[in-house]
Design a protein around this motif. Structure first.
Motif, PDB file in Angstrom:
ATOM      1  N   SER A  78      15.676 -24.256 -24.551  1.00  0.00           N
ATOM      2  CA  SER A  78      14.335 -23.680 -24.507  1.00  0.00           C
ATOM      3  C   SER A  78      13.916 -23.259 -23.103  1.00  0.00           C
ATOM      4  CB  SER A  78      13.319 -24.678 -25.086  1.00  0.00           C
ATOM      5  OG  SER A  78      13.331 -25.886 -24.364  1.00  0.00           O
ATOM      6  N   GLY A  79      14.856 -23.319 -22.162  1.00  0.00           N
ATOM      7  CA  GLY A  79      14.564 -22.923 -20.788  1.00  0.00           C
ATOM      8  C   GLY A  79      15.117 -21.544 -20.493  1.00  0.00           C
ATOM      9  N   ILE A  80      15.907 -21.434 -19.431  1.00  0.00           N
ATOM     10  CA  ILE A  80      16.523 -20.162 -19.091  1.00  0.00           C
ATOM     11  C   ILE A  80      18.018 -20.220 -19.385  1.00  0.00           C
ATOM     12  CG2 ILE A  80      14.762 -19.533 -17.398  1.00  0.00           C
ATOM     13  CD1 ILE A  80      16.637 -20.410 -15.187  1.00  0.00           C
ATOM     14  N   GLU A  81      18.630 -19.065 -19.490  1.00  0.00           N
ATOM     15  CA  GLU A  81      20.030 -18.962 -19.913  1.00  0.00           C
ATOM     16  C   GLU A  81      20.999 -19.772 -19.056  1.00  0.00           C
ATOM     17  OE1 GLU A  81      22.482 -15.271 -20.714  1.00  0.00           O
ATOM     18  OE2 GLU A  81      20.539 -14.746 -21.624  1.00  0.00           O
ATOM     19  N   SER A  82      20.734 -19.870 -17.763  1.00  0.00           N
ATOM     20  CA  SER A  82      21.661 -20.558 -16.864  1.00  0.00           C
ATOM     21  C   SER A  82      21.504 -22.082 -16.877  1.00  0.00           C
ATOM     22  CB  SER A  82      21.488 -20.037 -15.442  1.00  0.00           C
ATOM     23  OG  SER A  82      20.162 -20.289 -14.994  1.00  0.00           O
ATOM     24  N   ASP A  83      20.568 -22.617 -17.674  1.00  0.00           N
ATOM     25  CA  ASP A  83      20.399 -24.068 -17.767  1.00  0.00           C
ATOM     26  C   ASP A  83      21.648 -24.702 -18.353  1.00  0.00           C
ATOM     27  OD1 ASP A  83      17.828 -23.866 -16.820  1.00  0.00           O
ATOM     28  OD2 ASP A  83      16.858 -24.176 -18.757  1.00  0.00           O
ATOM     29  N   PRO A  88      17.687 -31.131 -22.551  1.00  0.00           N
ATOM     30  CA  PRO A  88      16.282 -30.844 -22.809  1.00  0.00           C
ATOM     31  C   PRO A  88      15.622 -30.365 -21.525  1.00  0.00           C
ATOM     32  CG  PRO A  88      16.638 -33.206 -22.713  1.00  0.00           C
ATOM     33  CD  PRO A  88      17.988 -32.554 -22.623  1.00  0.00           C
ATOM     34  N   VAL A  89      14.523 -29.651 -21.678  1.00  0.00           N
ATOM     35  CA  VAL A  89      13.826 -29.042 -20.546  1.00  0.00           C
ATOM     36  C   VAL A  89      12.482 -29.733 -20.333  1.00  0.00           C
ATOM     37  CG1 VAL A  89      12.875 -26.906 -19.606  1.00  0.00           C
ATOM     38  CG2 VAL A  89      14.908 -26.833 -21.073  1.00  0.00           C
ATOM     39  N   LEU A  90      12.307 -30.341 -19.156  1.00  0.00           N
ATOM     40  CA  LEU A  90      10.997 -30.872 -18.799  1.00  0.00           C
ATOM     41  C   LEU A  90      10.166 -29.651 -18.435  1.00  0.00           C
ATOM     42  CD1 LEU A  90       8.985 -33.076 -18.264  1.00  0.00           C
ATOM     43  CD2 LEU A  90      10.022 -33.417 -16.023  1.00  0.00           C
ATOM     44  N   ALA A 124      18.891 -33.818 -18.095  1.00  0.00           N
ATOM     45  CA  ALA A 124      17.732 -32.978 -18.400  1.00  0.00           C
ATOM     46  C   ALA A 124      17.604 -31.934 -17.305  1.00  0.00           C
ATOM     47  CB  ALA A 124      16.463 -33.816 -18.482  1.00  0.00           C
ATOM     48  N   VAL A 125      16.819 -30.927 -17.581  1.00  0.00           N
ATOM     49  CA  VAL A 125      16.628 -29.826 -16.649  1.00  0.00           C
ATOM     50  C   VAL A 125      15.135 -29.534 -16.518  1.00  0.00           C
ATOM     51  CG1 VAL A 125      16.869 -28.061 -18.451  1.00  0.00           C
ATOM     52  CG2 VAL A 125      17.453 -27.479 -16.110  1.00  0.00           C
ATOM     53  N   LEU A 126      14.740 -29.011 -15.377  1.00  0.00           N
ATOM     54  CA  LEU A 126      13.374 -28.534 -15.169  1.00  0.00           C
ATOM     55  C   LEU A 126      13.425 -27.349 -14.225  1.00  0.00           C
ATOM     56  CD1 LEU A 126      12.342 -29.423 -12.094  1.00  0.00           C
ATOM     57  CD2 LEU A 126      12.090 -31.638 -13.185  1.00  0.00           C
ATOM     58  N   HIS A 127      12.317 -26.641 -14.142  1.00  0.00           N
ATOM     59  CA  HIS A 127      12.193 -25.498 -13.237  1.00  0.00           C
ATOM     60  C   HIS A 127      10.925 -25.708 -12.420  1.00  0.00           C
ATOM     61  CE1 HIS A 127      14.141 -24.175 -17.029  1.00  0.00           C
ATOM     62  NE2 HIS A 127      15.081 -23.875 -16.156  1.00  0.00           N
ATOM     63  N   LEU A 155       6.282 -15.183 -15.195  1.00  0.00           N
ATOM     64  CA  LEU A 155       4.837 -14.958 -15.220  1.00  0.00           C
ATOM     65  C   LEU A 155       4.253 -14.851 -13.818  1.00  0.00           C
ATOM     66  CD1 LEU A 155       2.222 -14.772 -16.925  1.00  0.00           C
ATOM     67  CD2 LEU A 155       2.075 -17.262 -16.755  1.00  0.00           C
ATOM     68  N   LEU A 156       4.661 -15.725 -12.932  1.00  0.00           N
ATOM     69  CA  LEU A 156       4.039 -15.812 -11.608  1.00  0.00           C
ATOM     70  C   LEU A 156       4.696 -14.932 -10.552  1.00  0.00           C
ATOM     71  CD1 LEU A 156       3.447 -19.670 -11.540  1.00  0.00           C
ATOM     72  CD2 LEU A 156       1.828 -17.852 -12.193  1.00  0.00           C
ATOM     73  N   ARG A 157       5.902 -14.445 -10.845  1.00  0.00           N
ATOM     74  CA  ARG A 157       6.635 -13.570  -9.918  1.00  0.00           C
ATOM     75  C   ARG A 157       6.862 -14.220  -8.555  1.00  0.00           C
ATOM     76  NH1 ARG A 157       8.561 -11.222 -13.872  1.00  0.00           N
ATOM     77  NH2 ARG A 157       7.301  -9.739 -14.984  1.00  0.00           N
ATOM     78  N   ARG A 158       7.195 -15.525  -8.595  1.00  0.00           N
ATOM     79  CA  ARG A 158       7.546 -16.291  -7.408  1.00  0.00           C
ATOM     80  C   ARG A 158       8.862 -16.990  -7.698  1.00  0.00           C
ATOM     81  NH1 ARG A 158       2.144 -19.443  -7.592  1.00  0.00           N
ATOM     82  NH2 ARG A 158       3.200 -21.040  -6.389  1.00  0.00           N
ATOM     83  N   ASP A 159       9.576 -17.359  -6.642  1.00  0.00           N
ATOM     84  CA  ASP A 159      10.860 -18.025  -6.836  1.00  0.00           C
ATOM     85  C   ASP A 159      10.693 -19.380  -7.501  1.00  0.00           C
ATOM     86  OD1 ASP A 159      12.453 -16.026  -5.874  1.00  0.00           O
ATOM     87  OD2 ASP A 159      12.728 -16.909  -3.886  1.00  0.00           O
ATOM     88  N   SER A 160      11.582 -19.637  -8.442  1.00  0.00           N
ATOM     89  CA  SER A 160      11.631 -20.894  -9.172  1.00  0.00           C
ATOM     90  C   SER A 160      13.060 -21.417  -9.098  1.00  0.00           C
ATOM     91  CB  SER A 160      11.226 -20.655 -10.629  1.00  0.00           C
ATOM     92  OG  SER A 160      11.341 -21.831 -11.383  1.00  0.00           O
ATOM     93  N   GLN A 161      13.191 -22.714  -8.859  1.00  0.00           N
ATOM     94  CA  GLN A 161      14.507 -23.348  -8.760  1.00  0.00           C
ATOM     95  C   GLN A 161      14.713 -24.268  -9.966  1.00  0.00           C
ATOM     96  OE1 GLN A 161      17.135 -23.144  -6.278  1.00  0.00           O
ATOM     97  NE2 GLN A 161      18.119 -24.176  -7.996  1.00  0.00           N
ATOM     98  N   THR A 162      15.905 -24.205 -10.539  1.00  0.00           N
ATOM     99  CA  THR A 162      16.285 -25.126 -11.596  1.00  0.00           C
ATOM    100  C   THR A 162      16.765 -26.422 -10.947  1.00  0.00           C
ATOM    101  OG1 THR A 162      16.925 -23.313 -13.043  1.00  0.00           O
ATOM    102  CG2 THR A 162      17.858 -25.474 -13.550  1.00  0.00           C
ATOM    103  N   TYR A 163      16.356 -27.547 -11.533  1.00  0.00           N
ATOM    104  CA  TYR A 163      16.811 -28.871 -11.114  1.00  0.00           C
ATOM    105  C   TYR A 163      17.373 -29.587 -12.329  1.00  0.00           C
ATOM    106  CZ  TYR A 163      14.893 -28.928  -6.391  1.00  0.00           C
ATOM    107  OH  TYR A 163      14.655 -28.690  -5.062  1.00  0.00           O
TER     108      TYR A 163
END
Length: 186
Positions: A78-83, A88-90, A124-127, A155-163
Protein backbone atom coordinates in the motif's frame (compact mmCIF):
# COMPACT_ATOMS: atom_id res chain seq x y z
CA UNK A 1 -7.74 18.57 28.06
CA UNK A 2 -4.05 18.49 27.20
CA UNK A 3 -1.69 19.92 29.86
CA UNK A 4 0.85 22.50 28.65
CA UNK A 5 3.77 20.02 28.86
CA UNK A 6 2.17 16.59 28.98
CA UNK A 7 4.05 13.42 29.87
CA UNK A 8 3.47 10.54 27.44
CA UNK A 9 2.11 8.31 30.22
CA UNK A 10 -0.78 10.74 30.77
CA UNK A 11 -2.31 9.32 27.62
CA UNK A 12 -3.98 5.94 27.29
CA UNK A 13 -3.10 3.77 24.30
CA UNK A 14 -5.81 1.52 22.90
CA UNK A 15 -6.77 -0.10 19.60
CA UNK A 16 -8.31 2.27 17.09
CA UNK A 17 -12.05 1.95 16.50
CA UNK A 18 -14.01 2.86 13.38
CA UNK A 19 -15.55 5.81 15.25
CA UNK A 20 -12.04 7.22 15.88
CA UNK A 21 -11.16 7.67 12.22
CA UNK A 22 -12.39 11.26 11.81
CA UNK A 23 -10.71 12.38 15.04
CA UNK A 24 -7.49 10.77 13.81
CA UNK A 25 -7.81 12.53 10.46
CA UNK A 26 -8.28 15.81 12.36
CA UNK A 27 -5.10 15.18 14.38
CA UNK A 28 -3.26 14.29 11.14
CA UNK A 29 -4.41 17.51 9.43
CA UNK A 30 -3.43 19.71 12.38
CA UNK A 31 -0.07 17.98 12.89
CA UNK A 32 0.67 18.29 9.17
CA UNK A 33 -0.26 21.98 9.21
CA UNK A 34 2.00 22.57 12.22
CA UNK A 35 4.85 20.79 10.40
CA UNK A 36 4.30 22.63 7.11
CA UNK A 37 3.24 26.03 8.46
CA UNK A 38 -0.07 25.83 6.56
CA UNK A 39 -2.99 23.56 5.73
CA UNK A 40 -2.52 21.69 2.45
CA UNK A 41 -5.49 20.75 0.28
CA UNK A 42 -5.90 17.00 -0.04
CA UNK A 43 -4.17 15.94 3.21
CA UNK A 44 -7.41 14.84 4.91
CA UNK A 45 -8.71 12.88 1.91
CA UNK A 46 -5.40 11.12 1.45
CA UNK A 47 -5.33 10.13 5.13
CA UNK A 48 -8.95 8.90 5.13
CA UNK A 49 -8.17 6.42 2.36
CA UNK A 50 -5.63 4.60 4.53
CA UNK A 51 -8.02 3.48 7.27
CA UNK A 52 -9.69 0.84 5.05
CA UNK A 53 -6.29 -0.80 4.40
CA UNK A 54 -5.16 -0.93 8.04
CA UNK A 55 -3.42 -3.91 9.63
CA UNK A 56 -2.50 -2.15 12.91
CA UNK A 57 -3.99 0.96 14.49
CA UNK A 58 -3.19 2.46 17.88
CA UNK A 59 -4.90 5.52 19.33
CA UNK A 60 -3.76 7.71 22.23
CA UNK A 61 -6.51 9.42 24.21
CA UNK A 62 -6.48 12.13 26.86
CA UNK A 63 -8.34 12.02 30.18
CA UNK A 64 -11.55 13.15 28.45
CA UNK A 65 -11.31 10.34 25.88
CA UNK A 66 -10.36 12.61 22.98
CA UNK A 67 -7.86 11.38 20.41
CA UNK A 68 -4.50 13.17 20.82
CA UNK A 69 -2.36 10.89 18.66
CA UNK A 70 -2.37 7.70 16.64
CA UNK A 71 -0.31 5.35 14.51
CA UNK A 72 -1.76 3.44 11.58
CA UNK A 73 -0.06 0.77 9.48
CA UNK A 74 -1.53 -0.48 6.22
CA UNK A 75 -1.18 -3.80 4.45
CA UNK A 76 1.90 -4.67 2.38
CA UNK A 77 1.85 -3.14 -1.08
CA UNK A 78 0.00 0.00 0.00
CA UNK A 79 3.05 2.26 -0.19
CA UNK A 80 5.26 2.94 -3.19
CA UNK A 81 6.51 0.44 -5.76
CA UNK A 82 10.09 0.38 -4.46
CA UNK A 83 9.00 -0.65 -0.93
CA UNK A 84 10.19 -4.05 0.25
CA UNK A 85 7.51 -6.59 -0.67
CA UNK A 86 5.44 -8.13 2.12
CA UNK A 87 6.17 -5.18 4.44
CA UNK A 88 3.27 -3.31 6.03
CA UNK A 89 3.47 0.47 5.69
CA UNK A 90 3.43 2.75 8.72
CA UNK A 91 1.43 5.29 6.75
CA UNK A 92 0.26 7.67 9.47
CA UNK A 93 1.81 8.66 12.79
CA UNK A 94 0.64 11.93 14.31
CA UNK A 95 0.45 13.69 17.66
CA UNK A 96 -1.75 16.69 18.38
CA UNK A 97 0.54 19.76 18.12
CA UNK A 98 -0.25 20.63 21.77
CA UNK A 99 1.19 17.24 22.88
CA UNK A 100 4.23 17.19 20.59
CA UNK A 101 7.54 16.95 22.39
CA UNK A 102 6.00 14.84 25.16
CA UNK A 103 7.38 11.49 23.98
CA UNK A 104 3.95 10.32 22.83
CA UNK A 105 5.12 9.90 19.23
CA UNK A 106 7.85 7.49 20.35
CA UNK A 107 5.37 5.57 22.48
CA UNK A 108 2.94 5.24 19.55
CA UNK A 109 5.77 4.19 17.21
CA UNK A 110 6.98 1.51 19.61
CA UNK A 111 3.46 0.21 20.18
CA UNK A 112 2.50 -0.09 16.52
CA UNK A 113 5.88 -1.72 15.80
CA UNK A 114 5.15 -4.30 18.49
CA UNK A 115 1.69 -4.94 17.01
CA UNK A 116 3.18 -5.58 13.56
CA UNK A 117 5.87 -7.88 14.97
CA UNK A 118 3.18 -9.73 16.91
CA UNK A 119 1.31 -10.32 13.64
CA UNK A 120 4.38 -12.10 12.28
CA UNK A 121 5.72 -9.41 9.94
CA UNK A 122 9.52 -9.48 9.74
CA UNK A 123 9.90 -5.84 8.67
CA UNK A 124 7.90 -2.69 8.10
CA UNK A 125 8.33 0.37 5.94
CA UNK A 126 7.49 4.07 6.25
CA UNK A 127 8.03 7.24 4.25
CA UNK A 128 9.14 10.51 5.83
CA UNK A 129 9.78 13.97 4.41
CA UNK A 130 13.54 14.43 4.41
CA UNK A 131 13.18 17.97 5.79
CA UNK A 132 11.18 16.75 8.81
CA UNK A 133 14.22 16.49 11.10
CA UNK A 134 12.20 15.62 14.21
CA UNK A 135 10.49 12.64 12.57
CA UNK A 136 13.69 11.47 10.85
CA UNK A 137 15.50 11.54 14.20
CA UNK A 138 12.70 9.64 15.94
CA UNK A 139 12.68 6.90 13.31
CA UNK A 140 16.47 6.54 13.20
CA UNK A 141 16.73 6.36 17.01
CA UNK A 142 14.10 3.60 16.91
CA UNK A 143 16.08 1.46 14.46
CA UNK A 144 14.58 2.49 11.12
CA UNK A 145 17.15 2.71 8.29
CA UNK A 146 16.97 4.46 4.90
CA UNK A 147 15.96 2.31 1.92
CA UNK A 148 16.78 3.48 -1.60
CA UNK A 149 16.90 7.05 -2.84
CA UNK A 150 14.54 9.86 -1.85
CA UNK A 151 11.49 10.36 -4.10
CA UNK A 152 9.17 13.29 -4.54
CA UNK A 153 6.08 13.17 -2.31
CA UNK A 154 3.13 13.07 -4.71
CA UNK A 155 1.01 15.61 -2.81
CA UNK A 156 3.55 17.90 -1.16
CA UNK A 157 6.18 17.91 -3.93
CA UNK A 158 9.03 17.59 -1.41
CA UNK A 159 11.61 14.85 -1.02
CA UNK A 160 10.48 11.81 0.92
CA UNK A 161 12.75 9.00 2.11
CA UNK A 162 11.70 5.39 2.59
CA UNK A 163 12.79 3.79 5.87
CA UNK A 164 12.69 0.10 6.81
CA UNK A 165 12.60 -1.47 10.29
CA UNK A 166 13.59 -5.04 11.11
CA UNK A 167 10.68 -6.20 13.26
CA UNK A 168 12.49 -9.28 14.50
CA UNK A 169 14.34 -6.80 16.74
CA UNK A 170 11.16 -5.18 18.07
CA UNK A 171 11.07 -4.96 21.85
CA UNK A 172 8.07 -5.89 23.96
CA UNK A 173 7.54 -4.14 27.31
CA UNK A 174 5.74 -6.43 29.74
CA UNK A 175 3.56 -5.36 32.66
CA UNK A 176 6.55 -5.34 35.05
CA UNK A 177 8.32 -2.86 32.78
CA UNK A 178 11.10 -5.17 31.64
CA UNK A 179 11.98 -5.43 27.98
CA UNK A 180 12.08 -8.66 26.01
CA UNK A 181 12.47 -9.24 22.28
CA UNK A 182 9.22 -9.96 20.49
CA UNK A 183 8.16 -10.95 17.05
CA UNK A 184 9.40 -13.72 14.80
CA UNK A 185 12.67 -15.40 15.68
CA UNK A 186 15.27 -16.64 13.22
Amino acid sequence: MIPSTPAPDLFELRPGLQGDAEQCVGVWVEASAARDGRHVEGVAARARGKFDRRVAWTVATDSAGGVVGFALATRPGSGIESDPPESPVLGLLAVDPRAQGSGLGRRLLEHVTELLAGQGYSRAVLHVLTDNAGAVGLYERDGWVPWGDPVEHSLLRRDSQTYVRDLTLAVHHDVAGTSTPSGPRA
